[in-house]
Design a protein around this motif. Structure first.
Motif, PDB file in Angstrom:
ATOM      1  N   ALA A 138       0.833  -1.197   0.000  1.00 47.37           N
ATOM      2  CA  ALA A 138       0.000   0.000   0.000  1.00 47.37           C
ATOM      3  C   ALA A 138       0.871   1.252   0.000  1.00 47.37           C
ATOM      4  O   ALA A 138       1.934   1.279   0.608  1.00 47.37           O
ATOM      5  N   GLY A 139       0.415   2.275  -0.702  1.00 47.06           N
ATOM      6  CA  GLY A 139       1.120   3.546  -0.729  1.00 47.06           C
ATOM      7  C   GLY A 139       1.668   3.871  -2.098  1.00 47.06           C
ATOM      8  O   GLY A 139       1.822   3.003  -2.965  1.00 47.06           O
ATOM      9  N   LYS A 140       1.977   5.133  -2.300  1.00 44.79           N
ATOM     10  CA  LYS A 140       2.456   5.602  -3.593  1.00 44.79           C
ATOM     11  C   LYS A 140       3.911   5.239  -3.852  1.00 44.79           C
ATOM     12  O   LYS A 140       4.422   5.429  -4.949  1.00 44.79           O
ATOM     13  N   GLU A 141       4.599   4.753  -2.840  1.00 45.31           N
ATOM     14  CA  GLU A 141       5.988   4.332  -3.002  1.00 45.31           C
ATOM     15  C   GLU A 141       6.034   2.806  -3.064  1.00 45.31           C
ATOM     16  O   GLU A 141       6.071   2.134  -2.038  1.00 45.31           O
ATOM     17  N   PRO A 142       6.001   2.215  -4.275  1.00 45.14           N
ATOM     18  CA  PRO A 142       5.958   0.755  -4.404  1.00 45.14           C
ATOM     19  C   PRO A 142       7.276   0.112  -3.983  1.00 45.14           C
ATOM     20  O   PRO A 142       8.300   0.786  -3.840  1.00 45.14           O
ATOM     21  N   LYS A 143       7.234  -1.203  -3.792  1.00 46.37           N
ATOM     22  CA  LYS A 143       8.430  -1.935  -3.380  1.00 46.37           C
ATOM     23  C   LYS A 143       9.494  -1.947  -4.468  1.00 46.37           C
ATOM     24  O   LYS A 143      10.685  -2.066  -4.179  1.00 46.37           O
ATOM     25  N   SER A 169      -5.306   3.998 -16.609  1.00 47.91           N
ATOM     26  CA  SER A 169      -3.960   4.450 -16.260  1.00 47.91           C
ATOM     27  C   SER A 169      -3.139   3.370 -15.566  1.00 47.91           C
ATOM     28  O   SER A 169      -1.920   3.484 -15.430  1.00 47.91           O
ATOM     29  N   SER A 170      -3.788   2.282 -15.114  1.00 45.15           N
ATOM     30  CA  SER A 170      -3.074   1.173 -14.476  1.00 45.15           C
ATOM     31  C   SER A 170      -2.466   0.201 -15.486  1.00 45.15           C
ATOM     32  O   SER A 170      -1.600  -0.603 -15.128  1.00 45.15           O
ATOM     33  N   THR A 171      -2.920   0.242 -16.733  1.00 41.05           N
ATOM     34  CA  THR A 171      -2.528  -0.759 -17.721  1.00 41.05           C
ATOM     35  C   THR A 171      -1.022  -0.791 -17.954  1.00 41.05           C
ATOM     36  O   THR A 171      -0.406   0.225 -18.287  1.00 41.05           O
ATOM     37  N   GLY A 172      -0.431  -1.959 -17.765  1.00 41.56           N
ATOM     38  CA  GLY A 172       0.989  -2.150 -18.011  1.00 41.56           C
ATOM     39  C   GLY A 172       1.255  -3.558 -18.508  1.00 41.56           C
ATOM     40  O   GLY A 172       0.489  -4.488 -18.232  1.00 41.56           O
ATOM     41  N   PHE A 173       2.358  -3.731 -19.229  1.00 45.42           N
ATOM     42  CA  PHE A 173       2.697  -5.028 -19.830  1.00 45.42           C
ATOM     43  C   PHE A 173       4.218  -5.161 -19.888  1.00 45.42           C
ATOM     44  O   PHE A 173       4.929  -4.203 -20.186  1.00 45.42           O
ATOM     45  N   VAL A 177       9.869  -6.314 -24.052  1.00 51.29           N
ATOM     46  CA  VAL A 177       8.734  -5.474 -24.447  1.00 51.29           C
ATOM     47  C   VAL A 177       8.148  -4.873 -23.177  1.00 51.29           C
ATOM     48  O   VAL A 177       7.886  -5.585 -22.210  1.00 51.29           O
ATOM     49  N   LEU A 178       7.960  -3.552 -23.163  1.00 55.61           N
ATOM     50  CA  LEU A 178       7.462  -2.887 -21.961  1.00 55.61           C
ATOM     51  C   LEU A 178       6.434  -1.827 -22.320  1.00 55.61           C
ATOM     52  O   LEU A 178       6.691  -0.953 -23.144  1.00 55.61           O
ATOM     53  N   LEU A 179       5.257  -1.922 -21.713  1.00 53.52           N
ATOM     54  CA  LEU A 179       4.231  -0.884 -21.759  1.00 53.52           C
ATOM     55  C   LEU A 179       4.058  -0.400 -20.325  1.00 53.52           C
ATOM     56  O   LEU A 179       3.563  -1.140 -19.473  1.00 53.52           O
ATOM     57  N   LYS A 180       4.473   0.828 -20.038  1.00 55.60           N
ATOM     58  CA  LYS A 180       4.476   1.319 -18.667  1.00 55.60           C
ATOM     59  C   LYS A 180       3.087   1.793 -18.247  1.00 55.60           C
ATOM     60  O   LYS A 180       2.407   2.496 -19.008  1.00 55.60           O
ATOM     61  N   PRO A 181       2.656   1.439 -17.033  1.00 55.97           N
ATOM     62  CA  PRO A 181       1.428   2.034 -16.495  1.00 55.97           C
ATOM     63  C   PRO A 181       1.659   3.518 -16.218  1.00 55.97           C
ATOM     64  O   PRO A 181       2.793   3.942 -15.987  1.00 55.97           O
ATOM     65  N   TRP A 182       0.594   4.292 -16.247  1.00 59.57           N
ATOM     66  CA  TRP A 182       0.715   5.727 -16.030  1.00 59.57           C
ATOM     67  C   TRP A 182       0.730   6.102 -14.551  1.00 59.57           C
ATOM     68  O   TRP A 182       0.951   7.253 -14.204  1.00 59.57           O
ATOM     69  N   LYS A 183       0.478   5.130 -13.692  1.00 57.90           N
ATOM     70  CA  LYS A 183       0.494   5.389 -12.255  1.00 57.90           C
ATOM     71  C   LYS A 183       0.888   4.113 -11.516  1.00 57.90           C
ATOM     72  O   LYS A 183       0.804   3.018 -12.087  1.00 57.90           O
ATOM     73  N   PRO A 184       1.334   4.212 -10.260  1.00 58.30           N
ATOM     74  CA  PRO A 184       1.638   3.010  -9.489  1.00 58.30           C
ATOM     75  C   PRO A 184       0.378   2.164  -9.278  1.00 58.30           C
ATOM     76  O   PRO A 184      -0.733   2.688  -9.233  1.00 58.30           O
ATOM     77  N   VAL A 185       0.578   0.851  -9.158  1.00 55.51           N
ATOM     78  CA  VAL A 185      -0.545  -0.064  -8.939  1.00 55.51           C
ATOM     79  C   VAL A 185      -0.294  -0.893  -7.684  1.00 55.51           C
ATOM     80  O   VAL A 185       0.828  -0.947  -7.174  1.00 55.51           O
TER      81      VAL A 185
END
Length: 264
Positions: free
Chosen positions: A76-81, A232-236, A247-255
């Motif tokens: 939890a939180g905006k600072e991911p592991k 905005s969560s979509t990532g691959f 291959v990297l598709l970055k999410p627009w925000k932390p998940v």
């Protein structure tokens, strides 16, 4: 009644089924070489026959006898592991993955989650969370919320939704508004699986129809598919081909969590 009249309803049914199956068509056919592999990446585009609208998806294909799904809880939180989606997946031994399930503004997951860190939340009854994707000792599964039975040997689980494809047909009543980037899981229910993400915005109904159209996005007929968190969560991420660039598709925000592919 004449024979021709008796056959008319059957003829109409077969025609309707054919039309339904061909709502979308592949822009480029997949190769038999790809389809015979246990793990591979493909970027596929489906085109809607009625108006030429295109739908593109990054896809990580795998077979369930050789690979399994793994849920990564980022906390939890905006600072991911981890600093990035790719770093988090690699650190947990995953060759590919996507963003996972929905979460509240306070970062608490929406619905039940099972990861290596343990279980989070009880089973939720929210209408959105109509299904469950999980792995256990017997394999990988997508099933309706009402069909799911909890058991102790589950190693990874996300409660999510809505269902996109069921028994080979797109689910009725999916939204035709609010196009957005999408993340999903699909299977032919015969050991072939795919994690996917769309870099362009599509509606839930469009994604479901494309997945249900035979061969439009996958080299096998999709029996079941379910939606994950999108927008905005979509990532691959995919890094399973030796010698090929990731291959990297970055999410627009932390998940809050990720759904990865790991070797069994």
């Amino acid at each position: 009644m004449t024979l021709s009249r008796r056959l008319l309803p059957l003829t109409l049914l077969l025609c309707a089924t054919t039309v339904f199956a061909d709502v979308w068509r592949p822009a480029r056919q997949s190769t038999a070489e790809d389809e015979g592999r246990e793990l591979y990446y493909a970027k596929r585009t489906a085109v809607r026959r009625s108006d030429g609208e295109a739908l593109t998806a990054h896809l990580a294909f795998f077979t369930s006898p050789s690979y399994r799904l793994k849920v990564l809880d980022l906390g939890a939180g905006k600072e991911p592991k981890s600093a990035s989606l790719s770093e988090a997946l690699r650190a947990q031994g995953c060759v590919a993955g996507v963003n996972g399930g929905f979460f509240h503004p306070d970062w608490q997951p929406l619905g039940m989650v099972v990861s290596d860190e343990g279980r989070i939340n009880a089973f939720a009854r929210a209408k959105l969370l109509s299904g469950v994707v999980h792995s256990d000792a017997r394999g990988t599964h997508i099933m309706r919320r009402g069909q799911f039975r909890d058991h102790s040997d589950i190693t990874a689980l996300l409660q999510t939704g809505p269902y996109l494809v069921e028994a080979g047909r797109s689910v009725r009543g999916l939204s035709t508004a609010k196009p957005s980037r999408r993340t999903f899981v699909a299977t032919d229910w015969r050991g072939h699986w795919a994690l996917g993400a769309t870099p362009n915005s599509v509606t839930l109904a469009e994604l479901a129809e494309a997945l249900a159209s035979d061969g439009a996005l996958t080299g096998w007929p999709v029996n079941r598919a379910i939606n994950l968190d999108g927008g905005s969560s979509t990532g691959f991420f995919f890094d399973g081909d030796s010698g090929q660039p990731p291959v990297l598709l970055k999410p627009w925000k932390p998940v809050r969590n990720l759904l990865g592919i790991a070797k069994r």
